[in-house]
Design a protein around this motif. Structure first.
Motif, PDB file in Angstrom:
ATOM      1  N   ALA A  45      73.593  74.583  50.430  1.00 12.37           N
ATOM      2  CA  ALA A  45      73.417  73.210  49.951  1.00 12.37           C
ATOM      3  C   ALA A  45      73.815  73.051  48.493  1.00 12.37           C
ATOM      4  N   ASP A  46      74.189  71.826  48.119  1.00 12.30           N
ATOM      5  CA  ASP A  46      74.327  71.475  46.705  1.00 12.30           C
ATOM      6  C   ASP A  46      72.962  71.360  46.052  1.00 12.30           C
ATOM      7  N   ARG A  47      72.013  70.758  46.800  1.00 16.11           N
ATOM      8  CA  ARG A  47      70.633  70.662  46.314  1.00 16.11           C
ATOM      9  C   ARG A  47      69.677  70.976  47.448  1.00 16.11           C
ATOM     10  N   VAL A  48      68.579  71.621  47.097  1.00 15.93           N
ATOM     11  CA  VAL A  48      67.511  71.914  48.046  1.00 15.93           C
ATOM     12  C   VAL A  48      66.269  71.159  47.591  1.00 15.93           C
ATOM     13  N   ILE A  49      65.749  70.328  48.483  1.00 17.91           N
ATOM     14  CA  ILE A  49      64.543  69.552  48.183  1.00 17.91           C
ATOM     15  C   ILE A  49      63.428  70.087  49.073  1.00 17.91           C
ATOM     16  N   ARG A  50      62.429  70.675  48.445  1.00 21.97           N
ATOM     17  CA  ARG A  50      61.303  71.254  49.176  1.00 21.97           C
ATOM     18  C   ARG A  50      60.163  70.236  49.233  1.00 21.97           C
ATOM     19  N   LEU A  51      59.711  69.981  50.460  1.00 25.96           N
ATOM     20  CA  LEU A  51      58.586  69.078  50.657  1.00 25.96           C
ATOM     21  C   LEU A  51      57.349  69.863  51.051  1.00 25.96           C
ATOM     22  N   SER A  52      56.214  69.392  50.601  1.00 29.08           N
ATOM     23  CA  SER A  52      54.936  69.997  50.949  1.00 29.08           C
ATOM     24  C   SER A  52      53.886  68.909  50.979  1.00 29.08           C
ATOM     25  N   ASP A  53      53.211  68.775  52.125  1.00 23.01           N
ATOM     26  CA  ASP A  53      52.117  67.817  52.255  1.00 23.01           C
ATOM     27  C   ASP A  53      52.541  66.405  51.848  1.00 23.01           C
ATOM     28  N   GLY A  54      53.758  66.015  52.273  1.00 25.19           N
ATOM     29  CA  GLY A  54      54.215  64.647  52.042  1.00 25.19           C
ATOM     30  C   GLY A  54      54.715  64.352  50.651  1.00 25.19           C
ATOM     31  N   GLN A  55      54.883  65.391  49.830  1.00 23.32           N
ATOM     32  CA  GLN A  55      55.358  65.210  48.471  1.00 23.32           C
ATOM     33  C   GLN A  55      56.512  66.160  48.189  1.00 23.32           C
ATOM     34  N   ILE A  56      57.351  65.805  47.208  1.00 25.75           N
ATOM     35  CA  ILE A  56      58.415  66.705  46.781  1.00 25.75           C
ATOM     36  C   ILE A  56      57.796  67.772  45.885  1.00 25.75           C
ATOM     37  N   ALA A  57      57.873  69.017  46.347  1.00 27.59           N
ATOM     38  CA  ALA A  57      57.313  70.127  45.582  1.00 27.59           C
ATOM     39  C   ALA A  57      58.314  70.683  44.581  1.00 27.59           C
ATOM     40  N   ASP A  58      59.619  70.565  44.925  1.00 35.39           N
ATOM     41  CA  ASP A  58      60.629  71.174  44.064  1.00 35.39           C
ATOM     42  C   ASP A  58      62.003  70.638  44.445  1.00 35.39           C
ATOM     43  N   ILE A  59      62.875  70.431  43.457  1.00 29.38           N
ATOM     44  CA  ILE A  59      64.283  70.113  43.699  1.00 29.38           C
ATOM     45  C   ILE A  59      65.112  71.145  42.958  1.00 29.38           C
ATOM     46  N   HIS A  60      65.935  71.866  43.722  1.00 22.85           N
ATOM     47  CA  HIS A  60      66.732  72.939  43.124  1.00 22.85           C
ATOM     48  C   HIS A  60      68.210  72.642  43.313  1.00 22.85           C
ATOM     49  N   ARG A  61      68.954  72.624  42.216  1.00 22.56           N
ATOM     50  CA  ARG A  61      70.407  72.477  42.301  1.00 22.56           C
ATOM     51  C   ARG A  61      71.029  73.858  42.454  1.00 22.56           C
ATOM     52  N   ASN A  62      71.841  74.024  43.480  1.00 22.91           N
ATOM     53  CA  ASN A  62      72.412  75.324  43.820  1.00 22.91           C
ATOM     54  C   ASN A  62      73.770  75.472  43.138  1.00 22.91           C
ATOM     55  N   THR A  63      73.879  76.371  42.203  1.00 18.76           N
ATOM     56  CA  THR A  63      75.144  76.585  41.480  1.00 18.76           C
ATOM     57  C   THR A  63      75.974  77.690  42.107  1.00 18.76           C
ATOM     58  N   THR A  64      75.438  78.365  43.106  1.00 21.04           N
ATOM     59  CA  THR A  64      76.169  79.464  43.768  1.00 21.04           C
ATOM     60  C   THR A  64      76.124  79.253  45.277  1.00 21.04           C
ATOM     61  N   LYS A  65      76.715  78.144  45.728  1.00 18.11           N
ATOM     62  CA  LYS A  65      76.718  77.821  47.149  1.00 18.11           C
ATOM     63  C   LYS A  65      77.389  78.924  47.969  1.00 18.11           C
ATOM     64  N   LYS A  66      76.801  79.216  49.124  1.00 16.53           N
ATOM     65  CA  LYS A  66      77.412  80.134  50.076  1.00 16.53           C
ATOM     66  C   LYS A  66      78.053  79.340  51.214  1.00 16.53           C
ATOM     67  N   ALA A  67      79.091  79.910  51.782  1.00 20.47           N
ATOM     68  CA  ALA A  67      79.651  79.327  53.005  1.00 20.47           C
ATOM     69  C   ALA A  67      78.685  79.615  54.154  1.00 20.47           C
ATOM     70  N   ALA A  68      78.737  78.777  55.180  1.00 22.05           N
ATOM     71  CA  ALA A  68      77.806  78.920  56.296  1.00 22.05           C
ATOM     72  C   ALA A  68      77.870  80.310  56.921  1.00 22.05           C
ATOM     73  N   HIS A  69      79.085  80.857  57.034  1.00 21.66           N
ATOM     74  CA  HIS A  69      79.211  82.162  57.708  1.00 21.66           C
ATOM     75  C   HIS A  69      78.644  83.315  56.885  1.00 21.66           C
ATOM     76  N   GLU A  70      78.303  83.050  55.610  1.00 17.37           N
ATOM     77  CA  GLU A  70      77.721  84.084  54.767  1.00 17.37           C
ATOM     78  C   GLU A  70      76.200  84.075  54.791  1.00 17.37           C
ATOM     79  N   LEU A  71      75.619  83.097  55.475  1.00 14.24           N
ATOM     80  CA  LEU A  71      74.170  82.947  55.415  1.00 14.24           C
ATOM     81  C   LEU A  71      73.460  84.061  56.162  1.00 14.24           C
ATOM     82  N   SER A  72      72.304  84.422  55.644  1.00 15.99           N
ATOM     83  CA  SER A  72      71.431  85.382  56.312  1.00 15.99           C
ATOM     84  C   SER A  72      70.295  84.598  56.953  1.00 15.99           C
ATOM     85  N   TRP A  73      70.179  84.737  58.261  1.00 14.07           N
ATOM     86  CA  TRP A  73      69.118  84.015  58.981  1.00 14.07           C
ATOM     87  C   TRP A  73      67.882  84.900  59.010  1.00 14.07           C
TER      88      TRP A  73
END
Length: 237
Positions: free
Chosen positions: A209-237
């Protein structure tokens, strides 16, 4: 900081459900801006408010209070007719389950959307975009789960939406097939410039992602801008 005007602006979104005598607060004052061309992941546990937020942005649900604007248009307070037009003209949806019509081919499933759109792609073009140019005349029962999800993505993008909202699009797929589907979403985001918002429980997917928005209990807990995006095929599940 993004200097472009946002596609979506949400301010103090609250959503409360009443289940008998029980009051459930799904959203508790969400403030959010989403921009053209972004790939945004909404991350969080079940019950954190991810799907509720996505549905309100897409005009499938309305908040108890607060405001959502899409470009210069106020979505909150719109009539059902106005929301239907908004969804038809501006938003593509991809859900965990494919919701294809069994009696229609891949091409016909996509055409069912393009026939009511104002400036659509050709169904063949949309299916080619998701790598199914050779499966145009196959019925859903003749396609794998991953191929059916790619037909669903083609159906969503064929109307050339400005926004693609995806609720657990890999939730019903194994990890290998899921990567293929994520690569398709990544390609749509990159080649068409479609604002893409993707819900997942899988923290590994957040790396694309360009940005990751973490939600917890109906609120935004954190917004992280990703400066080192990975391609989908590089992801670790």
């Amino acid at each position: 900081m993004n200097n472009n005007a946002p596609i979506f602006v949400a301010r103090q979104l609250v959503k409360t459900y009443h289940m008998g005598m029980v009051e459930v607060q799904a959203l508790r004052g969400i403030d959010l801006e989403l921009y053209s061309g972004e790939l945004v992941v909404l991350l969080g546990p079940s019950g954190s408010g991810k799907s509720t937020l996505l549905n309100i942005l897409g005009g499938l649900d309305v908040p108890t209070s607060g405001e959502v604007r899409y470009l210069d248009h106020k979505i909150t307070g719109a009539t059902e007719t106005e929301l239907t037009r908004f969804r038809r003209e501006h938003v593509g949806f991809v859900f965990q389950f494919y919701n294809l019509i069994p009696s229609l081919t891949a091409r016909e499933n996509v055409a069912a959307v393009t026939e009511i759109s104002t400036a659509p792609m050709q169904p063949e073009e949309a299916l080619q975009l998701v790598g199914l140019g050779q499966r145009l005349d196959h019925f859903p029962a003749q396609l794998s789960g991953g191929e059916q999800q790619r037909v669903a993505i083609a159906r969503a993008v064929a109307k050339n939406p400005a926004v693609l909202l995806c609720d657990e699009p890999t939730g019903a797929l194994d990890s290998t097939t899921g990567v293929v589907v994520l690569e398709v979403l990544e390609k749509v985001n990159r080649e068409l410039g479609t604002l893409t918002v993707l819900i997942t429980h899988n923290a590994g997917i957040a790396d694309m992602a360009d940005r990751v928005i973490r939600l917890s209990d109906g609120q935004i807990a954190d917004i992280h801008r990703n400066t080192t995006k990975k391609a989908a095929h590089e992801l670790s599940w």
